[in-house]
Design an enzyme around this catalytic site. Sequence first.
Site, mmCIF file in Angstrom:
data_model
loop_
_atom_site.group_PDB
_atom_site.id
_atom_site.type_symbol
_atom_site.label_atom_id
_atom_site.label_comp_id
_atom_site.label_asym_id
_atom_site.label_seq_id
_atom_site.Cartn_x
_atom_site.Cartn_y
_atom_site.Cartn_z
ATOM 1 N N LYS A 171 49.356 91.819 18.366
ATOM 2 C CA LYS A 171 50.540 92.680 18.348
ATOM 3 C C LYS A 171 50.970 93.073 19.746
ATOM 4 O O LYS A 171 52.138 93.012 20.096
ATOM 5 C CB LYS A 171 50.256 93.982 17.582
ATOM 6 N N GLU A 181 50.573 100.825 19.894
ATOM 7 C CA GLU A 181 49.632 101.650 19.121
ATOM 8 C C GLU A 181 50.372 102.719 18.311
ATOM 9 O O GLU A 181 49.995 103.895 18.265
ATOM 10 C CB GLU A 181 48.598 102.319 20.056
#
Length: 196
Positions: A13, A90
């Site tokens: 990611k 995050e």
Amino acid sequence: MLHFFHGVMGSSKTAQLLMQRYNYQQLGLKVALVKPAIDTRAGVNVVYSRIGLEAKAEIVLDADTPVREQLAWLAVQQAHNTFQYVFVDEAQFLTESQVQELADLADTLEIYCYGLKTDFMGQFFPGSAALLRLAEDIQEVSGSLCWCGRKATMNTRVDADGNVVRTGEQVVIDNHQDFRYIGLCYRHWREGKSHA
Ligand SMILES: [Zn+2]
């Protein structure tokens, strides 16, 4: 528009976030890179991917200050007063109210949040639950595999000996070496098998 790209551990990611940001910068677009304050792995303001790409977050979002104020501060600090794109790494660690604020700000900004959907117990993080409710564009970052070769869908906490850990606090950052996180398929997550 508010975008949420979710994926399990090992789905790259953050690497994807950093590549997307790079592409935007190459086009001369103004982008801001931010992260929530809770993630202190690899240093407070470093956006770090396991394949080695990293960058400095321009803001570590403090949960007690409105996001709007913090972005305004950045605009002044870095002459970014025209930035139109915000990348959040995050994003599972955002608070519910921060996500609500981002959704409101996304009227005029393109906001890309990258993060985990669920924790090691298979429960939503508050930030992820809010993003799944409010983001207008939700996409999965796939590519993470279980050791058996099937698609990994579940985040798993394992101890230093490779044993699956099923209890404990939702957030234990893995720079203490006691735990690390891996992706497993549902079956092996349920069975607690972290290796062949
Ligand atoms: Zn498996």
